[in-house]
Scaffold this motif. Structure first.
Motif, PDB file in Angstrom:
ATOM      1  N   GLY A  19       0.797  -1.216   0.000  1.00 16.64           N
ATOM      2  CA  GLY A  19       0.000   0.000   0.000  1.00 16.64           C
ATOM      3  C   GLY A  19       0.824   1.258   0.000  1.00 16.64           C
ATOM      4  N   THR A  20       2.121   1.131   0.236  1.00 23.79           N
ATOM      5  CA  THR A  20       3.021   2.289   0.279  1.00 23.79           C
ATOM      6  C   THR A  20       4.003   2.220  -0.883  1.00 23.79           C
ATOM      7  N   LEU A  21       4.943   1.303  -0.820  1.00 21.44           N
ATOM      8  CA  LEU A  21       5.838   1.104  -1.971  1.00 21.44           C
ATOM      9  C   LEU A  21       5.131   0.330  -3.078  1.00 21.44           C
ATOM     10  N   VAL A  22       4.189  -0.519  -2.690  1.00 13.43           N
ATOM     11  CA  VAL A  22       3.340  -1.240  -3.659  1.00 13.43           C
ATOM     12  C   VAL A  22       1.989  -0.535  -3.663  1.00 13.43           C
ATOM     13  N   PRO A  23       1.696   0.276  -4.664  1.00 11.76           N
ATOM     14  CA  PRO A  23       0.492   1.120  -4.618  1.00 11.76           C
ATOM     15  C   PRO A  23      -0.798   0.359  -4.869  1.00 11.76           C
ATOM     16  N   SER A  28       1.424  -9.551  -1.371  1.00  9.79           N
ATOM     17  CA  SER A  28       0.828 -10.876  -1.200  1.00  9.79           C
ATOM     18  C   SER A  28      -0.320 -11.111  -2.181  1.00  9.79           C
ATOM     19  N   VAL A  29      -1.157 -10.099  -2.374  1.00  9.08           N
ATOM     20  CA  VAL A  29      -2.245 -10.231  -3.338  1.00  9.08           C
ATOM     21  C   VAL A  29      -1.682 -10.368  -4.751  1.00  9.08           C
ATOM     22  N   PHE A  30      -0.626  -9.621  -5.054  1.00 13.81           N
ATOM     23  CA  PHE A  30       0.034  -9.762  -6.355  1.00 13.81           C
ATOM     24  C   PHE A  30       0.503 -11.197  -6.564  1.00 13.81           C
ATOM     25  N   THR A  79       9.773  -9.768  -9.963  1.00 16.47           N
ATOM     26  CA  THR A  79      10.310  -8.788 -10.907  1.00 16.47           C
ATOM     27  C   THR A  79       9.194  -8.025 -11.613  1.00 16.47           C
ATOM     28  N   GLY A  80       7.966  -8.570 -11.612  1.00 18.35           N
ATOM     29  CA  GLY A  80       6.833  -7.892 -12.243  1.00 18.35           C
ATOM     30  C   GLY A  80       5.975  -7.102 -11.279  1.00 18.35           C
ATOM     31  N   LEU A  81       6.383  -7.001 -10.024  1.00 16.13           N
ATOM     32  CA  LEU A  81       5.602  -6.287  -9.022  1.00 16.13           C
ATOM     33  C   LEU A  81       5.587  -4.787  -9.303  1.00 16.13           C
ATOM     34  N   GLN A  82       4.396  -4.204  -9.375  1.00 16.25           N
ATOM     35  CA  GLN A  82       4.285  -2.766  -9.613  1.00 16.25           C
ATOM     36  C   GLN A  82       4.681  -2.011  -8.353  1.00 16.25           C
ATOM     37  N   LEU A  83       5.556  -1.016  -8.524  1.00 14.18           N
ATOM     38  CA  LEU A  83       6.053  -0.226  -7.407  1.00 14.18           C
ATOM     39  C   LEU A  83       5.846   1.251  -7.678  1.00 14.18           C
ATOM     40  N   VAL A  84       5.719   2.014  -6.611  1.00 12.43           N
ATOM     41  CA  VAL A  84       5.557   3.451  -6.757  1.00 12.43           C
ATOM     42  C   VAL A  84       6.854   4.042  -7.322  1.00 12.43           C
TER      43      VAL A  84
END
Length: 223
Positions: A19-23, A28-30, A79-84
């Motif tokens: 919710g912060t770095l992962v918007p 875990s949900v990813f 590696t595919g995790l969306q980050l802010v």
């Protein structure tokens, strides 16, 4: 004002992940999208945020779906995790000012390890999944809740020779509230109502660098 690098740290900043770095979602949900239980886990995390489930219940539900998955496969998925945007620059900003950047999160340790290695965070902590022979067993090896998150962060500050008042925290939700109450500067970043109420400052934005003016208070306080 920058501090000479040989003067030692003047503070630390603890960054939440989900919710912060992962918007807008959680790591875990990813990962649950690959593991086949995305909707079930999203509902459980929403129940945690509302206070209807505790962290142990959510962790055990999630961990069961990891059974039989190789550790290396999860690293590849991450590696595919969306980050802010702005994480690299924010970490560099902290280090130039002798603020130690640390991950303080309830994300699984493979996530913390991945992000710490990619961006250069000083340390990470979180719940641990049991493994055997490089494969996840589907069991939790170490539970880790919002109070553990606070206590480990404060322990890391102590190891660095820092008082809690010299530290900051950036987060967005229920899991950040105990840490927010313990540090000198807390930033609710794109946060829930409870986190906004608990924080010393609120920032909304689509780039992590938006929090830097608030974190600058940790630097000016040492002048």
């Amino acid at each position: 004002m920058s501090v000479p690098p040989d003067s030692g740290p003047i503070g630390a900043v603890f960054f939440d992940v989900d919710g912060t770095l992962v918007p807008g979602t959680s790591s875990s949900v990813f990962l649950a999208g690959y593991l086949g239980h995305r909707d079930e886990l999203a509902a459980a995390e929403a129940a945690y945020a509302a206070g209807a489930m505790d962290n142990r219940q959510v962790s055990e539900l999630d961990a069961a779906a990891w059974a039989g998955v190789p550790e290396q496969q999860v690293e590849n998925w991450l590696t595919g995790l969306q980050l802010v945007p702005g994480i690299t620059e924010t970490v560099a900003w902290c280090r130039r000012r002798s603020l130690v950047p640390v991950l303080a999160t309830l994300a699984w340790t493979p996530v913390g390890r991945f992000l710490a290695g990619r961006f250069g965070f000083h340390a990470f902590s979180g719940p641990e999944l049991e493994t055997a022979g490089g494969v996840f067993t589907g069991r939790v090896a170490r539970h880790f809740d919002e109070y553990d998150k606070r206590d480990v962060a404060l322990g890391q500050a102590h190891e660095l020779g820092l008082s809690p008042g010299a530290c900051g925290a950036v987060g967005d939700s229920r899991s950040d509230l105990p840490l927010f109450a313990a540090v000198g500067v807390s930033v609710a970043f794109n946060a829930s109502a409870d986190a906004r109420t608990a924080a010393t400052a609120t920032v909304d934005g689509d780039d992590l660098r938006s929090v830097l003016p608030v974190l600058g208070r940790l630097v000016t306080a040492t002048r």
